[in-house]
Design a protein around this motif. Structure first.
Motif, mmCIF file in Angstrom:
data_model
loop_
_atom_site.group_PDB
_atom_site.id
_atom_site.type_symbol
_atom_site.label_atom_id
_atom_site.label_comp_id
_atom_site.label_asym_id
_atom_site.label_seq_id
_atom_site.Cartn_x
_atom_site.Cartn_y
_atom_site.Cartn_z
ATOM 1 N N ASN A 185 0.783 -1.262 -0.079
ATOM 2 C CA ASN A 185 -0.018 -0.118 -0.011
ATOM 3 C C ASN A 185 0.788 1.297 -0.266
ATOM 4 O O ASN A 185 0.583 2.167 0.742
ATOM 5 N N GLY A 186 1.962 1.232 -0.797
ATOM 6 C CA GLY A 186 2.822 2.469 -0.939
ATOM 7 C C GLY A 186 3.798 2.554 0.214
ATOM 8 O O GLY A 186 4.375 3.588 0.301
ATOM 9 N N VAL A 187 3.783 1.664 1.344
ATOM 10 C CA VAL A 187 4.589 1.889 2.511
ATOM 11 C C VAL A 187 5.805 0.818 2.526
ATOM 12 O O VAL A 187 5.352 -0.514 2.313
ATOM 13 N N VAL A 188 6.874 1.058 2.736
ATOM 14 C CA VAL A 188 7.944 0.038 2.884
ATOM 15 C C VAL A 188 7.716 -0.864 4.364
ATOM 16 O O VAL A 188 7.579 -0.095 5.554
ATOM 17 N N VAL A 189 7.449 -2.105 4.216
ATOM 18 C CA VAL A 189 7.141 -2.768 5.495
ATOM 19 C C VAL A 189 8.597 -3.802 5.740
ATOM 20 O O VAL A 189 8.725 -4.076 6.816
ATOM 21 N N THR A 190 9.144 -3.854 4.959
ATOM 22 C CA THR A 190 10.521 -4.577 5.183
ATOM 23 C C THR A 190 11.548 -4.090 4.156
ATOM 24 O O THR A 190 11.515 -4.065 3.076
ATOM 25 N N LYS A 191 12.586 -3.435 4.977
ATOM 26 C CA LYS A 191 13.849 -2.965 4.434
ATOM 27 C C LYS A 191 14.681 -3.853 3.501
ATOM 28 O O LYS A 191 14.738 -4.928 3.769
ATOM 29 N N PRO A 192 15.331 -3.535 2.475
ATOM 30 C CA PRO A 192 15.945 -4.568 1.517
ATOM 31 C C PRO A 192 17.168 -5.437 2.361
ATOM 32 O O PRO A 192 17.214 -6.651 1.959
ATOM 33 N N GLU A 193 17.851 -5.113 3.542
ATOM 34 C CA GLU A 193 18.796 -5.865 4.124
ATOM 35 C C GLU A 193 18.194 -6.718 4.809
ATOM 36 O O GLU A 193 19.046 -7.911 5.117
ATOM 37 N N TYR A 194 17.000 -6.590 5.317
ATOM 38 C CA TYR A 194 16.379 -7.771 6.069
ATOM 39 C C TYR A 194 15.766 -8.898 5.129
ATOM 40 O O TYR A 194 15.700 -9.996 5.386
ATOM 41 N N LEU A 195 15.449 -8.403 3.937
ATOM 42 C CA LEU A 195 15.047 -9.290 2.915
ATOM 43 C C LEU A 195 16.107 -10.325 2.572
ATOM 44 O O LEU A 195 15.622 -11.567 2.041
ATOM 45 N N ILE A 196 17.303 -9.873 2.554
ATOM 46 C CA ILE A 196 18.276 -11.036 2.164
ATOM 47 C C ILE A 196 19.100 -11.615 3.370
ATOM 48 O O ILE A 196 19.873 -12.677 3.250
ATOM 49 N N MET A 197 18.667 -11.360 4.719
ATOM 50 C CA MET A 197 19.052 -11.953 5.747
ATOM 51 C C MET A 197 18.819 -13.426 5.914
ATOM 52 O O MET A 197 19.667 -14.135 6.033
ATOM 53 N N PRO A 198 17.558 -13.812 5.425
ATOM 54 C CA PRO A 198 17.394 -15.360 5.237
ATOM 55 C C PRO A 198 18.355 -16.158 4.574
ATOM 56 O O PRO A 198 18.377 -17.304 4.759
ATOM 57 N N ALA A 199 18.933 -15.575 3.608
ATOM 58 C CA ALA A 199 20.033 -16.357 2.953
ATOM 59 C C ALA A 199 21.315 -16.754 3.686
ATOM 60 O O ALA A 199 21.934 -17.644 3.459
ATOM 61 N N THR A 200 21.254 -16.186 5.009
ATOM 62 C CA THR A 200 22.450 -16.656 5.917
ATOM 63 C C THR A 200 21.966 -17.838 6.713
ATOM 64 O O THR A 200 22.804 -18.216 7.811
#
Length: 291
Positions: free
Chosen positions: A105-120
């Protein structure tokens, strides 16, 4: 001896819990302030220096005297390390390679850095394998898994602890628990798996809240300040998981996300944090002089 076990140390438990709890909103607010007041280049240089200072503090903590002081060096060094060399480094590479945030809805709910964290996850599992098979320790979570996996061979497979430095123990406890809870949250928020409004996500939050209550009850029986603070690290991080979930679904306003709008409450938290920390340091110094 029985009376000692039954005694509850309410004040030191509350003080330990609150001093660790206050680091959560203050840490978040620090990141936001840095992002809004510094250039991207300055942020990344400062963050890298922050992580280096954190690691140095943890190492210094190995050589200082006193269990409480060693614990505090490990705690604050670990916080700077996590913020500078984990969160900000994820942010740097996410921005550098153009990872897009999750927007609803036009609002950032998860920043990019947290989206790639599950790769760890694989790296996290590597560390957990080390703890499960090679360490005898006081973590109830790891001990439970060792009993389940090894049964009557537990003492044979995990025969002895690692060399114990209180500062390093606190540092690793903080970072491993932060890492674990972030992975759990990112898995829950991911709509390919569950989603932030999924019943299982709410169940995870409720389970962590109940778990934190039981951990707090155990913390009440810890007489030593150092041990109480280390237990508070685990209790607070588990407690903060439902806080993150409630903030995600807009159950309340996360004042630490917009510290410039909530200066007074953030300043109150900062002053309370400094006062509690100063009290603990004074108590630790008095105990050292007495001994």
């Amino acid at each position: 001896m029985e009376e000692e076990k039954k005694k509850l140390y309410w004040w030191r438990t509350i003080a330990s819990f609150m001093v660790v709890l206050f680091t959560m909103p203050l840490g978040h607010a620090l990141m936001i302030v840095m992002e809004k007041t510094m250039t991207p280049e300055a942020v990344h240089y400062s963050a890298f220096a922050m992580g280096a200072v954190g690691l140095l503090m943890v190492i210094v903590g190995v050589f200082v005297k006193g269990d409480t002081r060693q614990t505090l060096w490990g705690l604050f060094g670990g916080l700077l390390f996590w913020t500078g060399w984990v969160e900000f480094l994820f942010q740097y590479y996410a921005n550098r390679w153009g990872v897009q945030p999750e927007v609803e809805n036009g609002v950032v709910v998860t920043k990019p850095e947290y989206l790639i964290m599950p790769a760890t996850f694989g790296l996290w599992m590597m560390m957990m394998t080390l703890y499960l098979f090679c360490t005898k320790n006081g973590c109830n979570f790891i001990n439970w898994w060792q009993r389940v996996l090894f049964r009557n061979r537990k003492n044979e497979i995990a025969a002895r602890p690692m060399t114990r430095h209180t500062s390093i123990v606190t540092f690793m406890e903080l970072n491993m628990m932060m890492w674990t809870c972030y992975l759990v949250l990112m898995f829950c928020y991911d709509k390919n798996f569950l989603g932030d409004h999924h019943p299982v996500t709410f169940l995870v939050g409720f389970g962590c809240l109940v778990g934190a209550i039981f951990m707090f009850r155990k913390q009440l029986r810890l007489r030593a300040w150092g041990a109480n603070i280390r237990m508070a690290v685990a209790t607070v991080i588990v407690f903060w998981t439902p806080v993150e979930i409630m903030g995600r679904i807009n159950f309340f306003d996360e004042i630490w996300v917009e510290p410039e709008k909530y200066r007074t409450p953030m300043l109150v938290i900062l002053v309370a944090f400094i006062a509690l920390l100063g009290y603990i340091l004074v108590v630790a110094r008095k105990k050292k002089s007495v001994s």
